[in-house]
Motif scaffolding. Structure first.
Motif, short mmCIF file in Angstrom:
data_model
loop_
_atom_site.label_atom_id
_atom_site.label_comp_id
_atom_site.label_asym_id
_atom_site.label_seq_id
_atom_site.Cartn_x
_atom_site.Cartn_y
_atom_site.Cartn_z
N TRP A 101 1.07 -0.84 -0.19
CA TRP A 101 -0.01 0.08 0.38
C TRP A 101 0.91 1.72 -0.04
O TRP A 101 0.55 2.35 -0.21
CB TRP A 101 -1.18 -0.26 1.23
N PHE A 102 1.84 1.26 0.91
CA PHE A 102 2.91 2.78 0.68
C PHE A 102 3.49 2.82 -0.75
O PHE A 102 3.61 3.54 -1.23
CB PHE A 102 4.03 2.32 2.03
N ALA A 103 4.09 1.78 -1.33
CA ALA A 103 4.59 2.21 -2.72
C ALA A 103 3.85 2.25 -3.61
O ALA A 103 3.82 3.60 -4.35
CB ALA A 103 5.68 0.32 -3.08
N THR A 104 2.13 2.06 -3.27
CA THR A 104 1.25 1.82 -3.98
C THR A 104 1.10 3.61 -4.97
O THR A 104 0.54 4.04 -5.39
CB THR A 104 -0.16 1.11 -4.57
N GLY A 105 0.68 4.00 -3.08
CA GLY A 105 0.42 5.21 -2.36
C GLY A 105 1.51 6.02 -3.10
O GLY A 105 1.23 7.36 -3.96
N PHE A 106 2.68 6.24 -2.71
CA PHE A 106 3.36 6.62 -3.48
C PHE A 106 3.85 6.94 -4.02
O PHE A 106 3.77 8.03 -4.54
CB PHE A 106 5.24 5.99 -1.99
N ILE A 107 3.87 5.95 -5.41
CA ILE A 107 3.53 6.10 -6.73
C ILE A 107 2.41 7.08 -7.55
O ILE A 107 2.44 7.86 -8.21
CB ILE A 107 4.32 4.60 -7.47
N GLU A 108 1.58 6.33 -6.77
CA GLU A 108 0.17 6.92 -7.59
C GLU A 108 0.51 8.76 -7.11
O GLU A 108 0.36 9.23 -8.16
CB GLU A 108 -0.35 6.98 -7.30
N LEU A 109 1.11 8.86 -6.00
CA LEU A 109 0.62 10.94 -5.57
C LEU A 109 1.69 11.23 -6.59
O LEU A 109 1.37 12.39 -7.43
CB LEU A 109 1.74 10.68 -3.85
N PHE A 110 3.23 10.24 -6.79
CA PHE A 110 4.11 10.96 -7.53
C PHE A 110 4.30 11.00 -8.81
O PHE A 110 5.15 12.28 -9.40
CB PHE A 110 6.01 11.09 -6.03
N ARG A 111 3.50 10.48 -8.97
CA ARG A 111 3.23 10.35 -10.81
C ARG A 111 2.31 11.11 -11.10
O ARG A 111 1.79 12.15 -12.86
CB ARG A 111 2.54 8.72 -10.89
N ALA A 112 1.43 11.95 -10.47
CA ALA A 112 0.28 12.76 -10.61
C ALA A 112 0.85 14.29 -10.76
O ALA A 112 -0.09 14.66 -10.83
CB ALA A 112 -1.55 12.28 -9.63
N VAL A 113 1.77 14.17 -9.73
CA VAL A 113 1.87 15.88 -9.43
C VAL A 113 2.63 16.28 -10.44
O VAL A 113 4.13 15.39 -10.58
CB VAL A 113 2.52 16.06 -7.34
N PRO A 114 2.70 17.37 -10.81
CA PRO A 114 3.74 18.10 -11.35
C PRO A 114 5.04 18.14 -11.11
O PRO A 114 5.42 18.38 -10.26
CB PRO A 114 3.41 18.81 -12.05
#
Lengths: 313, 215
Positions: A101-114
């Motif tokens: 969950w941590f990895a998924t959240g981290f990836i999704e957050l920083f991929r979506a932010v410019p």
């Protein structure tokens, strides 16, 4: 002209028409080029004095240092992003739910932010705690840029790694477990080598993105190629104005040369991989963001994958 | 929390700015990209070369450099007196058009040759073949990459904020200069971008379902 889905093989009439279009098209392109040259000339940008600045040793040193700084940022961020990508990919495929969950959240957050938003936030953060950060505090702009690039590109590389791992046939993993290999052995000896082999062109294409994004250092006033040459152009006056146009043309050519070198490496590796008849198919040398197939996988060799856009458990 | 509540107006302005800039650049990039893709698949060599050069140039140039060109070269050499917003639109749409062109081209290339041959043998004209056979099948393939291109465009529009266009990065800069904690600002701005990107991917998934064709 090979057969295409759009056109039938041209007959005599069509050939004549295509030739006519070719002539007209060439004329139009020449006119466009001539117009650009004419405008440059009219504005005095083709004056020998303007281009003479590149014979100046100081200007050359400046450009060279800018290129070296850009390459330094690229090298550090590139290596770190691959390392982070590997870690995140393995974490996202972990059997432990919190880790996944941590990895998924981290990836999704920083991929979506410019990336620019991330870099700027890190830079301000580093500036705020300048005195307690040691090495990072001494060169806040550099580390803000590098860590920003690492975080964003690491997330993208993680998805590429994961796609590569998921491309490995499931039977291989089952066979490995049947032989009594441990989890980490399956990952390091069986999955990762094949994932890297199949995804290498895509990874290098993402490195091209990393190289292009080093230019965001301009915004946080870090002296990479863009900022260095821009401040240089600000300090030179030729014929009563700053030679922005000439410097921009030269810098643009340098960037294009660097990126094309890297892109052609990716394409070459892809072609080489395509020749091999065995193993997992080699992915295309396109940016991962351009290859929707790369970044959404529902089932891998390690069972269903969660956290994907349209995957429901 | 206070950052958001006290500066709701700033956030709203920035959010609307980002959405508008993305929409406008997306439209222009679509038009340019389709035209250039038409050049790249045409039977006319000079146009094909132009298309290839266009894509190579814009795909291998950093967007920040294109912004600098739009700001300091275009006004001097070509069109003076553009507003910052127009310049940002130019830089973003030219950059994105190269990616749109490639997506459209690969979409057209995925339609099997037999489809077009069958259409021609039925006596369909060029425009009928294109309209009824090739494009409907190509569209389906193009939707997924286009969705990621528009998400990338949303993120790229942040650079416009560094060049004094009102959007979310500008808000981040403004509030951090005012001395608010950067972590909170980052989280709120990130949330705003998440809203936009999720809307885009949702919209395209809807399109994909509506336009789906059996293969």
């Amino acid at each position: 002209m090979t057969a295409s889905v759009l056109f039938d093989a041209p007959g005599p009439k069509a050939r004549l028409r295509n030739r006519l279009y070719s002539v007209l098209g060439s004329l139009a392109l020449l006119a466009l080029l001539a117009f650009a040259v004419y405008r440059l000339d009219a504005k005095g940008q083709l004056d020998p004095a303007v281009w003479n600045i590149f014979n100046n040793a100081g200007v050359r040193t400046n450009i060279r240092d800018g290129v070296l700084t850009t390459l330094k940022v690229f090298a550090v961020a590139g290596v770190l992003s691959l390392v982070l990508g590997l870690l995140l990919a393995v974490a996202r495929l972990s059997e432990h739910r919190p880790v996944r969950w941590f990895a998924t959240g981290f990836i999704e957050l920083f991929r979506a932010v410019p990336l620019l938003i991330t870099i700027y936030a890190l830079w301000v953060l580093f500036l705020t705690y300048k005195n307690d950060l040691g090495v990072v505090g001494d060169n806040t702009a550099f580390w803000g840029l590098v860590i920003g690039l690492t975080v964003y590109n690491g997330c993208v590389q993680a998805e590429v790694f994961r796609a590569g791992i998921n491309a490995v046939p499931r039977g291989q993993v089952e066979a490995a477990y049947a032989l009594g290999l441990r989890k980490h052995q399956v990952m390091t000896t069986l999955l990762l080598p094949q994932a890297v082999r199949s995804m290498l062109p895509t990874m290098i294409s993402q490195l091209v993105v990393t190289l292009k994004d080093t230019s965001l250092g301009y915004v946080i006033t870090y002296t990479e190629l863009l900022y260095a040459t821009r401040t240089m152009a600000n300090n030179i006056v030729v014929n009563g104005e700053n030679p922005f146009t000439a410097v921009t043309i030269v810098v643009g050519a340098i960037y294009i040369a660097m990126c094309l070198t890297l892109s052609s490496l990716a394409t070459w590796i892809e072609r080489r991989g395509r020749r091999a008849k065995t193993g997992v198919a080699v992915a295309a040398a396109a940016e991962p963001a351009e290859q929707p197939g790369v970044l959404d996988v529902a089932h891998g060799p390690l069972g269903p994958v969660d956290g994907d856009a349209d995957h429901t458990r | 929390m206070n950052v958001l509540l006290d500066h709701l107006a700033d956030f709203r302005e920035g959010f609307i700015g980002t959405v508008l800039l993305t929409l406008a650049s997306g439209l222009v990039a679509m038009m340019l990209g389709v035209i250039i893709a038409g050049f790249r698949v045409s039977p006319v060599p000079p146009l094909r070369m132009f298309g290839t050069a266009w894509v190579t140039l814009f795909r291998n140039t950093p967007l920040t450099l294109l912004f600098l060109i739009a700001w300091f070269v275009v006004p001097v050499i070509f069109v003076p007196g553009l507003s910052p917003w127009m310049k940002a639109l130019l830089a973003l749409s030219f950059y994105t058009s190269a990616f749109v062109c490639e997506a459209v081209r690969s979409g057209i290339n995925t339609v099997p040759l037999g489809q077009a041959e069958a259409a021609r043998s039925l006596g369909m004209t060029f425009s009928q073949t294109l309209r009824l056979i090739v494009l409907p099948q190509a569209t389906r393939t193009v939707i997924a990459p286009l969705s990621s291109i528009f998400i990338a465009l949303t993120k790229n529009s942040a650079i416009a904020g560094a060049f004094s266009v009102t959007e979310l990065f500008g808000v981040q800069k403004l509030l951090s200069d005012k001395g608010f904690p950067i972590t909170w600002i980052f989280l709120w701005v990130a949330l705003a971008y998440l809203v936009i990107t999720f809307s885009i991917s949702g919209l395209f998934r809807l399109l994909e379902r509506r336009l789906g064709v059996a293969r």
